[in-house]
Scaffold this motif. Structure first.
Motif, PDB file in Angstrom:
ATOM      1  N   ASP A 165       0.679   2.559 -10.420  1.00  0.00           N
ATOM      2  CA  ASP A 165      -0.608   1.885 -10.515  1.00  0.00           C
ATOM      3  C   ASP A 165      -1.678   2.968 -10.529  1.00  0.00           C
ATOM      4  O   ASP A 165      -1.776   3.773  -9.607  1.00  0.00           O
ATOM      5  CB  ASP A 165      -0.796   0.949  -9.327  1.00  0.00           C
ATOM      6  N   LYS A 166      -2.459   3.014 -11.580  1.00  0.00           N
ATOM      7  CA  LYS A 166      -3.447   4.081 -11.754  1.00  0.00           C
ATOM      8  C   LYS A 166      -4.469   4.091 -10.628  1.00  0.00           C
ATOM      9  O   LYS A 166      -4.996   5.133 -10.273  1.00  0.00           O
ATOM     10  CB  LYS A 166      -4.147   3.919 -13.102  1.00  0.00           C
ATOM     11  N   LYS A 167      -4.742   2.947 -10.023  1.00  0.00           N
ATOM     12  CA  LYS A 167      -5.714   2.870  -8.933  1.00  0.00           C
ATOM     13  C   LYS A 167      -5.227   3.581  -7.676  1.00  0.00           C
ATOM     14  O   LYS A 167      -6.016   4.081  -6.896  1.00  0.00           O
ATOM     15  CB  LYS A 167      -6.000   1.413  -8.591  1.00  0.00           C
ATOM     16  N   LYS A 168      -3.898   3.601  -7.462  1.00  0.00           N
ATOM     17  CA  LYS A 168      -3.334   4.187  -6.244  1.00  0.00           C
ATOM     18  C   LYS A 168      -2.944   5.642  -6.377  1.00  0.00           C
ATOM     19  O   LYS A 168      -2.679   6.293  -5.388  1.00  0.00           O
ATOM     20  CB  LYS A 168      -2.079   3.403  -5.828  1.00  0.00           C
ATOM     21  N   THR A 169      -2.839   6.141  -7.573  1.00  0.00           N
ATOM     22  CA  THR A 169      -2.309   7.488  -7.760  1.00  0.00           C
ATOM     23  C   THR A 169      -3.317   8.347  -8.499  1.00  0.00           C
ATOM     24  O   THR A 169      -4.128   7.861  -9.257  1.00  0.00           O
ATOM     25  CB  THR A 169      -0.973   7.458  -8.520  1.00  0.00           C
ATOM     26  N   THR A 170      -3.223   9.636  -8.250  1.00  0.00           N
ATOM     27  CA  THR A 170      -4.021  10.594  -8.998  1.00  0.00           C
ATOM     28  C   THR A 170      -3.061  11.497  -9.742  1.00  0.00           C
ATOM     29  O   THR A 170      -2.084  11.990  -9.185  1.00  0.00           O
ATOM     30  CB  THR A 170      -4.913  11.437  -8.071  1.00  0.00           C
ATOM     31  N   GLU A 198       0.807  -1.222   0.000  1.00  0.00           N
ATOM     32  CA  GLU A 198       0.000   0.000   0.000  1.00  0.00           C
ATOM     33  C   GLU A 198       0.840   1.272   0.000  1.00  0.00           C
ATOM     34  O   GLU A 198       0.465   2.262  -0.609  1.00  0.00           O
ATOM     35  CB  GLU A 198      -0.945   0.014   1.212  1.00  0.00           C
ATOM     36  N   PHE A 217      -2.608  -5.134 -12.686  1.00  0.00           N
ATOM     37  CA  PHE A 217      -2.479  -3.733 -12.311  1.00  0.00           C
ATOM     38  C   PHE A 217      -2.850  -2.863 -13.504  1.00  0.00           C
ATOM     39  O   PHE A 217      -2.741  -3.285 -14.642  1.00  0.00           O
ATOM     40  CB  PHE A 217      -1.035  -3.393 -11.900  1.00  0.00           C
ATOM     41  N   ASN A 218      -3.252  -1.660 -13.223  1.00  0.00           N
ATOM     42  CA  ASN A 218      -3.515  -0.689 -14.284  1.00  0.00           C
ATOM     43  C   ASN A 218      -2.313   0.256 -14.311  1.00  0.00           C
ATOM     44  O   ASN A 218      -2.356   1.351 -13.763  1.00  0.00           O
ATOM     45  CB  ASN A 218      -4.819   0.053 -14.006  1.00  0.00           C
ATOM     46  N   THR A 262       3.523   3.689  -4.263  1.00  0.00           N
ATOM     47  CA  THR A 262       2.618   4.113  -5.332  1.00  0.00           C
ATOM     48  C   THR A 262       3.338   4.273  -6.671  1.00  0.00           C
ATOM     49  O   THR A 262       2.695   4.195  -7.709  1.00  0.00           O
ATOM     50  CB  THR A 262       1.941   5.449  -4.973  1.00  0.00           C
TER      51      THR A 262
END
Length: 84
Positions: free
Chosen positions: A73-78, A7, A39-40, A10
């Motif tokens: 990972d696109k899910k974890k980062t903006t 987690e 992962f994305n 990132t």
């Protein structure tokens, strides 16, 4: 790949200089293609430049190119858009 399961991580940075630049690009592309189902992965940033490196014989310097590829990972980062 296992490091993106944690987690607190990132981003991953791939750094290379000189002749190894093409290897870093290949690793980045393979990572994104191979783990696209788990992962994305996106390429967040690519930094390219030149730096002065001291010669092995310590008699002067020479210029060497480098690359730093940041993948995430696109899910974890903006990704923030640049402000005007």
């Amino acid at each position: 790949m296992s490091c993106l399961n944690r987690e607190e991580i990132t981003n991953l940075e791939l750094k290379a200089r000189g002749r190894s630049i093409s290897n870093a690009v290949n690793v980045s592309e393979q990572f994104q293609r191979r783990f696209k189902d788990d992962f994305n992965i996106i390429t967040k940033n690519v930094d390219v430049g030149t730096e002065e490196v001291q010669r092995k014989d310590k008699k002067g310097t020479f210029k060497m190119s480098y690359i730093i590829i940041t993948i995430a990972d696109k899910k974890k980062t903006t990704i923030q858009s640049p402000k005007d």
